[in-house]
Motif scaffolding. Structure first.
Motif, PDB file in Angstrom:
ATOM      1  N   THR A 152       1.183  -1.568  -0.130  1.00 44.26           N
ATOM      2  CA  THR A 152       0.035  -0.440   0.208  1.00 44.26           C
ATOM      3  C   THR A 152       0.928   0.836   0.107  1.00 44.26           C
ATOM      4  N   ARG A 153       1.201   1.747  -0.566  1.00 43.43           N
ATOM      5  CA  ARG A 153       1.395   3.470  -0.753  1.00 43.43           C
ATOM      6  C   ARG A 153       0.989   4.405  -1.285  1.00 43.43           C
ATOM      7  N   SER A 154       0.524   5.768  -1.213  1.00 46.68           N
ATOM      8  CA  SER A 154       0.183   6.782  -1.934  1.00 46.68           C
ATOM      9  C   SER A 154       0.827   7.634  -3.658  1.00 46.68           C
ATOM     10  N   GLU A 155       0.108   8.379  -3.828  1.00 45.82           N
ATOM     11  CA  GLU A 155       0.364   9.352  -4.676  1.00 45.82           C
ATOM     12  C   GLU A 155      -0.493  10.649  -4.630  1.00 45.82           C
ATOM     13  N   TRP A 156       0.269  11.285  -5.137  1.00 45.80           N
ATOM     14  CA  TRP A 156      -0.104  13.309  -5.166  1.00 45.80           C
ATOM     15  C   TRP A 156      -0.835  13.228  -6.062  1.00 45.80           C
ATOM     16  N   ASP A 157      -1.718  14.100  -5.431  1.00 44.82           N
ATOM     17  CA  ASP A 157      -2.913  14.835  -6.875  1.00 44.82           C
ATOM     18  C   ASP A 157      -2.167  15.816  -7.806  1.00 44.82           C
ATOM     19  N   PRO A 158      -1.327  16.002  -8.962  1.00 46.77           N
ATOM     20  CA  PRO A 158      -0.678  16.273  -9.800  1.00 46.77           C
ATOM     21  C   PRO A 158      -1.164  17.834  -9.691  1.00 46.77           C
ATOM     22  N   GLU A 159      -2.241  19.003  -9.013  1.00 47.11           N
ATOM     23  CA  GLU A 159      -2.518  19.827  -8.990  1.00 47.11           C
ATOM     24  C   GLU A 159      -2.893  20.261  -7.237  1.00 47.11           C
ATOM     25  N   ARG A 160      -3.038  19.676  -7.286  1.00 47.98           N
ATOM     26  CA  ARG A 160      -3.736  20.553  -5.662  1.00 47.98           C
ATOM     27  C   ARG A 160      -2.337  19.790  -4.222  1.00 47.98           C
ATOM     28  N   GLU A 162      -2.074  17.085  -3.137  1.00 46.86           N
ATOM     29  CA  GLU A 162      -2.968  16.247  -1.836  1.00 46.86           C
ATOM     30  C   GLU A 162      -2.434  14.965  -2.445  1.00 46.86           C
ATOM     31  N   GLU A 163      -2.464  14.215  -1.054  1.00 49.08           N
ATOM     32  CA  GLU A 163      -2.296  12.652  -0.841  1.00 49.08           C
ATOM     33  C   GLU A 163      -3.998  11.689  -1.283  1.00 49.08           C
ATOM     34  N   ARG A 164      -3.643  10.101  -1.880  1.00 51.32           N
ATOM     35  CA  ARG A 164      -4.392   9.665  -2.265  1.00 51.32           C
ATOM     36  C   ARG A 164      -3.635   8.382  -1.638  1.00 51.32           C
ATOM     37  N   PRO A 165      -4.688   7.196  -2.070  1.00 46.80           N
ATOM     38  CA  PRO A 165      -4.202   5.888  -2.532  1.00 46.80           C
ATOM     39  C   PRO A 165      -3.671   5.463  -4.002  1.00 46.80           C
ATOM     40  N   TYR A 166      -2.375   5.358  -4.005  1.00 46.68           N
ATOM     41  CA  TYR A 166      -2.013   5.022  -5.193  1.00 46.68           C
ATOM     42  C   TYR A 166      -2.642   4.396  -6.038  1.00 46.68           C
ATOM     43  N   ASN A 167      -2.964   4.152  -7.075  1.00 46.03           N
ATOM     44  CA  ASN A 167      -3.466   3.848  -7.908  1.00 46.03           C
ATOM     45  C   ASN A 167      -2.347   3.029  -9.645  1.00 46.03           C
ATOM     46  N   VAL A 168      -2.850   2.131  -9.150  1.00 45.28           N
ATOM     47  CA  VAL A 168      -1.880   0.644 -10.264  1.00 45.28           C
ATOM     48  C   VAL A 168      -2.468   1.003 -11.184  1.00 45.28           C
ATOM     49  N   GLU A 169      -3.376   0.985 -11.521  1.00 41.87           N
ATOM     50  CA  GLU A 169      -4.208   0.931 -12.647  1.00 41.87           C
ATOM     51  C   GLU A 169      -4.169   2.033 -13.878  1.00 41.87           C
ATOM     52  N   ARG A 170      -4.245   3.049 -12.953  1.00 42.94           N
ATOM     53  CA  ARG A 170      -4.431   4.774 -13.337  1.00 42.94           C
ATOM     54  C   ARG A 170      -3.117   4.435 -13.553  1.00 42.94           C
ATOM     55  N   ASN A 171      -2.537   4.164 -13.140  1.00 43.66           N
ATOM     56  CA  ASN A 171      -0.882   4.554 -13.060  1.00 43.66           C
ATOM     57  C   ASN A 171      -0.259   3.640 -14.773  1.00 43.66           C
ATOM     58  N   LEU A 172      -0.554   2.347 -15.415  1.00 46.13           N
ATOM     59  CA  LEU A 172      -0.111   1.542 -15.703  1.00 46.13           C
ATOM     60  C   LEU A 172      -0.663   2.627 -17.005  1.00 46.13           C
ATOM     61  N   GLN A 173      -2.082   2.472 -17.155  1.00 49.78           N
ATOM     62  CA  GLN A 173      -2.833   3.430 -18.200  1.00 49.78           C
ATOM     63  C   GLN A 173      -1.774   4.952 -18.674  1.00 49.78           C
ATOM     64  N   LEU A 174      -0.930   5.115 -17.288  1.00 51.41           N
ATOM     65  CA  LEU A 174      -0.071   6.362 -18.557  1.00 51.41           C
ATOM     66  C   LEU A 174       0.577   5.819 -19.604  1.00 51.41           C
ATOM     67  N   PHE A 175       1.283   4.622 -19.342  1.00 51.82           N
ATOM     68  CA  PHE A 175       1.986   3.882 -20.867  1.00 51.82           C
ATOM     69  C   PHE A 175       1.586   4.113 -21.591  1.00 51.82           C
TER      70      PHE A 175
END
Length: 186
Positions: A152-160, A162-175
């Motif tokens: 379990t880890r975190s990512e931060w909203d790029p605009e604000r 602010e911390e939120r749970p890391y979303n593996v699927e969203r990050n894989l979609q970036l690729f």
């Protein structure tokens, strides 16, 4: 000549011993001295993506290929990491938590650039974002002191920021989005 199976075995042994991060860093630095051999073993990067080379509870080794101009938002790993570039370049912004501010906000506090042959160790509590500043693919070996996909880890909203749970699927979609953009340009 770089041998992927021997490299995996050596990293697993290093991860099981004391000073695992330092030992793994040294192994990766030596491996990167043979960039042509590494490219032959891994293949010339053709598209953005993540290839799992080894995964266990103690160690994950990934071949990460960043798309042209690709950006990954601030995130943490909650485990030590070692990153080494075998082709291209990776720029990292280092972040820290802002004390006494709600929502786990962060602020930038440093940066580092990595080129071919460079190795960067990251402590377990480091927060960083990654950019490939080039108009071509960048290839990197990322080694983690644990199961990268199970922690379990975190990512931060790029605009604000602010911390939120890391979303593996969203990050894989970036690729995949990077691959679509590259295909549209050519």
């Amino acid at each position: 000549m770089f041998d992927l199976d021997r490299f995996r075995e050596a990293c697993c042994l290093a991860a099981a011993g004391g000073e695992a991060q330092q030992a793994t860093r040294e192994l990766l630095a030596r491996a990167l001295e043979d960039t042509p051999g590494m490219l032959e073993a891994l293949g010339e990067p053709r598209r953005a993506g993540i290839q799992t080379l080894h995964r266990s509870a103690e160690l994950t080794i990934l071949n990460v290929v960043w798309g042209p101009r690709m950006i990954l938002m601030p995130h943490n790993h909650n485990m030590w990491a070692v990153i080494g570039i075998y082709t291209g370049r990776e720029d990292n912004i280092l972040w820290r938590r802002v004390p006494n501010v709600p929502a786990g906000r962060i602020e930038a506090h440093g940066a580092t650039d990595l080129g071919q042959g460079d190795v960067l160790p990251l402590d377990r509590d480091v927060i960083h974002s990654v950019t490939n500043p080039l108009d071509r693919l960048t290839g990197a070996i990322h080694i983690y002191g644990g199961d990268f996909f199970a922690v379990t880890r975190s990512e931060w909203d790029p605009e604000r920021l602010e911390e939120r749970p890391y979303n593996v699927e969203r990050n894989l979609q970036l690729f995949e989005e990077s691959n679509r953009l590259s295909a549209a340009r050519h």
